[in-house]
Scaffold this active site. Structure first.
Site, PDB file in Angstrom:
ATOM      1  N   ASP A 176      31.796  43.644  14.392  1.00 14.68           N
ATOM      2  CA  ASP A 176      32.342  44.109  15.662  1.00 14.68           C
ATOM      3  C   ASP A 176      32.288  45.627  15.606  1.00 14.68           C
ATOM      4  O   ASP A 176      33.072  46.255  14.876  1.00 14.68           O
ATOM      5  CB  ASP A 176      33.781  43.623  15.860  1.00 14.68           C
ATOM      6  CG  ASP A 176      34.349  44.002  17.228  1.00 14.68           C
ATOM      7  OD1 ASP A 176      33.880  45.001  17.811  1.00 14.68           O
ATOM      8  OD2 ASP A 176      35.266  43.308  17.708  1.00 14.68           O
ATOM      9  N   HIS A 177      31.373  46.221  16.372  1.00 15.53           N
ATOM     10  CA  HIS A 177      31.129  47.656  16.205  1.00 15.53           C
ATOM     11  C   HIS A 177      32.348  48.499  16.552  1.00 15.53           C
ATOM     12  O   HIS A 177      32.456  49.651  16.102  1.00 15.53           O
ATOM     13  CB  HIS A 177      29.915  48.091  17.033  1.00 15.53           C
ATOM     14  CG  HIS A 177      30.145  48.109  18.510  1.00 15.53           C
ATOM     15  ND1 HIS A 177      29.943  47.006  19.306  1.00 15.53           N
ATOM     16  CD2 HIS A 177      30.553  49.098  19.329  1.00 15.53           C
ATOM     17  CE1 HIS A 177      30.215  47.317  20.557  1.00 15.53           C
ATOM     18  NE2 HIS A 177      30.589  48.579  20.606  1.00 15.53           N
ATOM     19  N   HIS A 239      36.553  42.547  20.955  1.00 18.66           N
ATOM     20  CA  HIS A 239      36.816  43.977  20.813  1.00 18.66           C
ATOM     21  C   HIS A 239      38.301  44.322  21.007  1.00 18.66           C
ATOM     22  O   HIS A 239      38.933  44.945  20.144  1.00 18.66           O
ATOM     23  CB  HIS A 239      35.993  44.784  21.815  1.00 18.66           C
ATOM     24  CG  HIS A 239      34.523  44.668  21.621  1.00 18.66           C
ATOM     25  ND1 HIS A 239      33.937  44.517  20.381  1.00 18.66           N
ATOM     26  CD2 HIS A 239      33.496  44.689  22.506  1.00 18.66           C
ATOM     27  CE1 HIS A 239      32.625  44.444  20.516  1.00 18.66           C
ATOM     28  NE2 HIS A 239      32.333  44.542  21.788  1.00 18.66           N
TER      29      HIS A 239
END
Length: 483
Positions: A176-177, A239
């Site tokens: 998950d960036h 996110h």
């Protein structure tokens, strides 16, 4: 301030889907930046793998073009030729046997092997099966899995079970960036390395928390994917859920992957079910020459949301009575991502004639201009009595750390090097993903059963009017969406 660079061990990295958008836009430019920083040993190799029938020279040329497009400041870097020399390419069939023998022949013994699945989730199982069946992956190999990791609890469990047949949980890196952003990581440092905040990080002192992720772009170009997903699946379930976890988690006994992820899982499991009145979903409409959502997805009957605002509650001692307000959407007023910790007002004000007192706020900016500011009340300068005014104590990471914007590491750079180091702290664990879907699924199921249309909103606004009421009825206001 000069950051300390720690070189990683030698490795071979295979990028499945190496000719796709994510690889060209983020993964390959990020790897080049780490190469230019001197973080890779000279022998490191990066192997592109895709079904595209191309050769090594063309892959290197396309990578150079991608760096020129997505990192133009480095397009003429003297480090680029040496980086391109690291690149290799294999054309293969993810669901068949073509190309796998050539890939196996390229892998070196005795070095770390990492495999990045930058492909559709439907191919995860086939890739895992062939990596194991052809003896390419060993017991120390790592696989990086991109989102979406399932579209509901059932599909997420099925994916976990598929990967578990060939890899241990300690080998699986669900990326998950958002967790790779410097500001997000600094949230843990601010909480747990400073006595100033942690004693106040609870329901006695915090009134509420706001998390906003706003985008100015619509979904044109991603319409086919997005219309099957929507803001709840695309943003909230992963996110924003991860941001909630980092804000709300208890202090882990130690900063290591198992301890951190144990505490994040406890937060997700403590989330109360959403009441119908605690969530608003919206869909942007056409405005002049700006197409609406239905135009972008080419589906005039779509009920998929491009905006979600919700109020969630965490059922534990630390957060009892503290609402978390989340919102995310497309075609909003500005592109910004921030977390605002809004503290309670003092129980008694001694400044009767000084004007209204405002609550302290700790605002963490994720984009643009990563940084933090703490809003405090001070005396307004000048004669004429005690007049209070709220001012920010501002810290831009780029300025405070002596680095310009182009020098700030991208999230993918940090996360990929963590994969090579074998550090799973910033990656989601399988039970964490399943717990998030278990909380999200009933909301989506209720929407689908109701067959109601999302609330319309105009592009360039803060979303549907109904989302404002979500806070107004609690006597609170959203922070303004601005750059």
């Amino acid at each position: 301030m000069v950051s300390r660079l720690i070189q990683v061990e030698d490795f071979d990295l295979v990028i499945f889907g190496a000719t796709g958008d994510l690889a060209r836009r983020k993964i390959l430019p990020g790897l080049f930046r780490r190469h230019a920083a001197g973080q890779f040993p000279d022998t490191v190799r990066i192997i592109g793998a895709a079904r595209t029938a191309t050769d090594e020279a063309a892959f290197r040329a396309d990578t150079a073009a991608a760096i020129a497009e997505f990192d133009p400041a480095r397009a003429q870097s003297p480090d680029l030729p040496a980086f391109l020399d690291r690149l290799h390419y294999v054309a293969l069939d993810a669901t068949g046997d073509e190309g796998w023998a050539q890939l196996s022949a390229l892998m070196r013994p005795g070095v770390i092997r990492a495999f990045y699945f930058s492909v559709a989730p439907v191919l995860f199982g086939a890739l895992a099966e062939r990596l194991a069946g052809h003896g390419i992956a060993d017991g120390d190999s790592r696989i990086v899995v991109e989102k979406p990791f399932g579209r509901d609890l059932g599909s997420a469990r099925a994916l976990n079970e598929t990967l578990a047949r060939h890899f241990d949980e300690g080998q699986i890196y669900r990326i998950d960036h958002y967790l790779g952003k410097e500001t997000v990581q600094n949230l843990m440092a601010v909480r747990f390395a400073n006595m100033l905040f942690e004693p106040l990080w609870n329901a006695h002192y915090i009134d509420h928390v706001q998390i906003t992720v706003a985008e100015t772009m619509g979904v044109a170009g991603r319409g086919a994917y997005y219309d099957q997903s929507g803001a709840m699946r695309d943003m909230i379930q992963n996110h924003l859920m991860q941001l909630v976890c980092l804000i709300a988690m208890e202090p882990p006994y130690h900063f290591d992957p198992a301890a951190v992820r144990d505490e994040k899982l406890k937060v997700i499991r403590a989330l109360e079910p959403l009441a119908p009145g605690d969530i608003v979903r919206g869909q942007y409409v056409a405005d002049g020459d700006t197409p609406g959502y239905l135009d972008d997805v080419e589906n005039p009957d779509s009920r998929t949301e491009s905006f979600v605002a919700l109020k969630l509650r965490i059922a534990n001692w630390r957060w009892q009575g503290v609402p978390f307000y989340l919102r995310t959407g497309k075609r909003l007023r500005a592109r910004t991502s921030e977390i605002a910790i809004v503290f309670r007002l003092p129980p008694h004000s001694i400044f009767d004639d000084s004007g209204p007192q405002k609550a302290n706020q700790l605002v963490i900016r994720l984009q643009p201009n990563e940084g933090m500011n703490l809003k405090v009340m001070i005396k307004e300068p000048g004669p004429g009595g005690m007049r209070l005014v709220q001012v920010p104590l501002d810290m831009s990471f780029a300025e405070a750390l002596g680095r310009d914007g182009t020098d700030m590491p991208d999230a993918y750079e940090r996360l990929i090097t963590d994969v090579i180091r074998g550090n799973q702290t910033l990656f989601m664990r399988g039970d964490e993903v399943e717990a998030a879907w278990a909380w999200t699924d009933p909301v989506i199921a209720a929407w689908e059963a109701s067959k109601t249309q999302p609330e319309p909103y105009d592009p360039g606004t803060s979303g549907p009017e109904e989302s404002l009421g979500l806070m107004h009825r609690d006597g609170r206001r959203w922070r303004e969406i601005k750059t």
